[in-house]
Design an enzyme around this catalytic site. Structure first.
Site, PDB file in Angstrom:
ATOM      1  CE  LYS A  40      76.686  56.041  13.211  1.00 42.31           C
ATOM      2  NZ  LYS A  40      75.807  55.205  12.674  1.00 42.31           N
TER       3      LYS A  40
ATOM      4  CD  GLU B  20      79.742  54.471  12.526  1.00 43.39           C
ATOM      5  OE1 GLU B  20      79.320  54.154  11.556  1.00 43.39           O
ATOM      6  OE2 GLU B  20      79.484  54.241  13.780  1.00 43.39           O
TER       7      GLU B  20
HETATM    8  P1  13P Z   1      75.511  52.791  17.863  1.00 46.55           P
HETATM    9  O1  13P Z   1      74.604  54.011  18.063  1.00 46.55           O
HETATM   10  O2  13P Z   1      74.925  51.461  18.458  1.00 46.55           O
HETATM   11  O3  13P Z   1      76.859  52.867  18.472  1.00 46.55           O
HETATM   12  O4  13P Z   1      75.561  52.133  16.361  1.00 46.55           O
HETATM   13  C1  13P Z   1      75.767  53.192  15.459  1.00 46.55           C
HETATM   14  C2  13P Z   1      76.379  52.653  14.623  1.00 46.55           C
HETATM   15  O5  13P Z   1      75.669  52.662  13.120  1.00 46.55           O
HETATM   16  C3  13P Z   1      77.433  52.096  14.567  1.00 46.55           C
HETATM   17  O6  13P Z   1      78.137  51.681  13.020  1.00 46.55           O
END
Ligand code: 13P
Length: 348
Positions: A221, A179
């Site tokens: 992600k 991510e």
């Molecule tokens: P949000 O969808 O609130 O951005 O959170 C996703 C997430 O896992 C952030 O690390």
């Protein structure tokens, strides 16, 4: 080849199964407390547990949610009647995941920028989580857009951390969710977000390749390519969808097992609409499945309705399921005003 290769591939595919996505409920204790506090709920371990029980015991959640990301505190907790959360999930067919980074910290020498920590001891923590039943993990890196930032140093340090984490996960049997979040904060344009996201993703995949990460055994992600929150010119749903898919096409290898977006501060309906537009226009062209891994854009209405009260539990669960359903539909390109409105009589 990793001993887990086949299992990792199967888990990754299950995480992005048609009509489903991942529920992020891995807020650290500090972040969870902040969100509870904002709606007037006591910031205690018991309220965090009760809230997570509300989420995980929502009837039919598994129809739209393939896996849920837990935090270290949550993965060890149980329902009020003593059933471990891990059992509740596996009984429902929801794959347990775990956040393994230890947070984005101020980066030395790089004012205004963050680097994510958590590699020390990670191999042992992964082994424990796998043995407990977790099958995927998450590590979040944060890239900030601002005056003169992001810097190369920040992007490279974060990309390297993500790659080291991802390989340790694959060695230990967990599918890594990689991510790299480009923050929505600021007044930057969609074009600037595009440039930063492209440079970030190219650097991340370069590092993933260098560290021998298997792309078909990981989930990306990313954040969407979107106008900064304070930008006076807000891009349309179609512009966000076009820019996001084009950016990914230019920087993400086709063999990546799936893409599951974060919501990053978008409104609930925006997050569904953007994902839906991408699938309507590009599901046939994109080499990867495009789905969601939202936290706020799934949880927020439920948290606000619950207010920490048992009497609001059923309404909160309905609202949670509704957002999961809307996003499940968006994964299929079938999110419509009718789907969005299905719950209006309940909330009115
Ligand atoms: P949000 O969808 O609130 O951005 O959170 C996703 C997430 O896992 C952030 O690390």
């Amino acid at each position: 080849m990793s001993t887990y290769a086949q299992e990792l591939r199967a888990t990754a595919q299950a995480m992005v199964a048609p009509g489903k996505g991942v529920l992020a409920m891995d807020e650290s204790n500090g972040t969870c407390n902040k969100r509870l506090g904002k709606v007037g709920i006591d910031q205690t371990e018991e309220m965090r547990r009760t809230y997570r029980e509300l989420i995980l015991t929502t009837p039919n959640l598994e129809n739209y949610i393939s896996g849920a990301i837990l935090y270290d505190e949550t993965i060890r907790q149980s329902t009020k009647d003593g059933t471990p959360f891990l059992k509740v999930m596996t009984d429902a067919g929801i794959i347990p995941g775990i956040k393994v980074d230890t947070g984005a910290k101020d980066m030395a020498g790089f004012p205004g920028e963050k680097v994510t920590e958590g590699l020390d001891g990670l191999r042992d923590r992964i082994a424990e989580y796998y043995q407990m039943g977790a099958r995927f993990a998450k590590w979040r890196a944060v890239i900030t857009i601002g005056d003169g930032i992001p810097s190369r140093g920040c992007i490279e340090a974060n990309a390297h951390g993500l790659a080291r984490y991802a390989k340790l996960c694959q060695e230990g049997g967990l599918v890594p969710i990689v991510e790299p979040e480009v923050l929505i904060d600021g007044d930057h344009t969609l074009e600037r977000c595009y440039q930063v996201t492209e440079e970030t993703l190219r650097t991340v995949f370069n590092q993933l390749y260098t560290q021998r990460v298997a792309f078909d055994q990981m989930i990306l992600k990313p954040s969407m390519v979107i106008s900064g929150k304070d930008c006076p010119n807000q891009a349309s749903v179609n512009e966000v969808a076009d820019a996001t898919v084009q950016c990914l096409m230019n920087s993400v290898p086709a063999s990546v097992a799936g893409v599951a977006f974060l919501s990053g501060g978008q409104s609930n309906q925006q997050a569904s609409a953007h994902l839906n537009a991408m699938n309507v226009k590009y599901a046939d062209q994109a080499p990867w499945t495009l789905t969601f891994s939202y936290a706020r854009a799934i949880q927020q209405p439920a948290l606000e309705a619950w207010k920490g009260k048992e009497s609001n539990l059923s309404l909160a669960q309905k609202l949670l399921l509704h957002r999961a359903k809307c996003n499940g539909a968006a994964h299929e390109g079938q999110y419509t005003p009718e789907v969005e409105k299905e719950l209006e009589p309940v909330t009115a």
